[in-house]
Design an enzyme around this catalytic site. Structure first.
Site, PDB file in Angstrom:
ATOM      1  CG  ASN A 176      -1.672   1.260   1.444  1.00 40.20           C
ATOM      2  OD1 ASN A 176      -1.800   2.067   0.526  1.00 40.20           O
ATOM      3  ND2 ASN A 176      -2.195   1.449   2.650  1.00 40.20           N
ATOM      4  CD1 TRP A 177       3.747   1.348  -2.724  1.00 38.19           C
ATOM      5  CD2 TRP A 177       3.684   2.476  -4.661  1.00 38.19           C
ATOM      6  NE1 TRP A 177       4.615   0.736  -3.597  1.00 38.19           N
ATOM      7  CE2 TRP A 177       4.600   1.410  -4.795  1.00 38.19           C
ATOM      8  CE3 TRP A 177       3.481   3.314  -5.749  1.00 38.19           C
ATOM      9  CZ2 TRP A 177       5.310   1.171  -5.978  1.00 38.19           C
ATOM     10  CZ3 TRP A 177       4.172   3.082  -6.931  1.00 38.19           C
ATOM     11  CH2 TRP A 177       5.082   2.022  -7.037  1.00 38.19           C
ATOM     12  CD  GLU A 227      -3.320  -2.738   7.462  1.00 40.26           C
ATOM     13  OE1 GLU A 227      -2.188  -2.903   6.999  1.00 40.26           O
ATOM     14  OE2 GLU A 227      -4.033  -1.758   7.185  1.00 40.26           O
ATOM     15  N   GLY A 231       2.863  -1.173   4.243  1.00 40.34           N
ATOM     16  CA  GLY A 231       2.893   0.238   3.863  1.00 40.34           C
ATOM     17  C   GLY A 231       4.303   0.688   3.525  1.00 40.34           C
ATOM     18  N   GLY A 232       4.970   1.300   4.501  1.00 42.08           N
ATOM     19  CA  GLY A 232       6.279   1.906   4.264  1.00 42.08           C
ATOM     20  C   GLY A 232       7.279   1.006   3.548  1.00 42.08           C
TER      21      GLY A 232
HETATM   22  C1  PEP Z   1      -0.585   0.032   6.046  1.00 43.77           C
HETATM   23  O1  PEP Z   1      -0.651   1.207   5.731  1.00 43.77           O
HETATM   24  O2  PEP Z   1      -1.496  -0.725   5.726  1.00 43.77           O
HETATM   25  C2  PEP Z   1       0.574  -0.418   6.803  1.00 43.77           C
HETATM   26  C3  PEP Z   1       0.558  -1.634   7.297  1.00 43.77           C
HETATM   27  O3  PEP Z   1       1.608   0.463   6.958  1.00 43.77           O
HETATM   28  P1  PEP Z   1       3.080   0.117   7.555  1.00 43.77           P
HETATM   29  O4  PEP Z   1       3.530  -1.160   6.937  1.00 43.77           O
HETATM   30  O5  PEP Z   1       3.925   1.302   7.135  1.00 43.77           O
HETATM   31  O6  PEP Z   1       2.922   0.009   9.030  1.00 43.77           O
END
Ligand code: PEP
Length: 249
Positions: free
Chosen positions: A8-9, A164, A230-231
């Protein structure tokens, strides 16, 4: 079941970011899991064209869709539009949208229904806040979100559920493996109770600060069928290492 590594960008990425996809495709031409990238809406079409040029199996998803197919909704994007641009998946109910746009379970469910009706796989996100976990309410909260956000008739081909924890997103913090396993086992049981034995094939993703250093440990847990990242999905090296860990799990 084929597992899923979904990136997920969020609101990151100009056209040059697509170079990372080329690097990922070159480094992992034939992964043993599905690989999905959800860029900002502006890049869905360009990414779709790039994937064809690269002759890659990487899948493309949107980050949100409107419940209606078209109409007077300035700034919004429908599931049909995402599909038309080359997407096969769409994230709905991400906690950032639930927080920033006050999206309710009912709205998330309507979005998931719209996505499925257009032939997209809906990735339905759920997860507790830190205050809810501290209050011992995690299972109550995610059960409620699951019941309210996942549409009727959910099946492995149409729905993915992403657990999440809100407090783990972008923070570098994660629940313990036992805590993740507890929630995933409970979600699996609820899905099978509601939709029948076929729901054992609905993929349950963990999301929240997944990175190369913790991916293998998380992917070894029962009922963890992949990750929403995400990141760490923005860099081909990091996301590639996560894809490799899932392929090996
Ligand atoms: C997300 O945005 O779904 C996520 C899991 O972000 P991160 O991996 O950056 O915690």
């Amino acid at each position: 079941m084929r597992k899923l590594a979904a990136g997920n960008w969020k609101m990151n990425g100009l056209a040059s970011q697509l170079d990372e996809v080329a690097a990922l495709a070159a480094a992992h031409p034939d992964p043993a899991c599905d690989v999905l990238i959800c860029p900002p809406a502006t890049l869905v079409d360009r990414l779709a064209r790039k994937i064809v040029l690269l002759d890659s199996t990487i899948l493309i998803g949107g980050q949100d869709c409107h419940p209606k197919p078209s109409g007077a909704h300035t700034g919004d994007i429908s599931a049909a539009m995402l599909r038309d641009a080359g997407a096969t998946h769409v994230i709905v109910g991400h906690s950032e949208r639930r927080a920033d746009h006050a999206e309710t379970d009912a709205q998330v469910r309507a979005k998931a229904e719209a996505a499925v009706s257009q032939g997209l796989v809906a990735i339905v996100c759920i997860g507790e806040t830190e205050a809810e976990r501290d209050a011992g309410r995690t299972l109550d909260v995610v059960r409620g979100q699951l019941a309210g956000s996942v549409p009727a008739g959910a099946a492995p081909e149409t729905i993915v559920v992403a657990y999440e924890p809100v407090w783990a997103i972008g923070t570098g913090r994660t629940p313990t493996p036992a805590e993740i396993a507890e929630v995933h086992a409970d979600l699996r049981a609820r899905l099978v109770q509601r939709f029948g034995p076929g729901a054992s094939g609905i993929r349950l993703l963990y999301g929240g600060s997944v990175k190369p250093s913790n991916a293998a440990e998380i992917f070894a847990l029962p009922h963890v069928d992949g990750a929403l990242v995400g990141g760490a999905s923005l860099k081909a090296d990091d996301f590639g290492a996560i894809v490799a860990a899932l392929s090996a799990a």
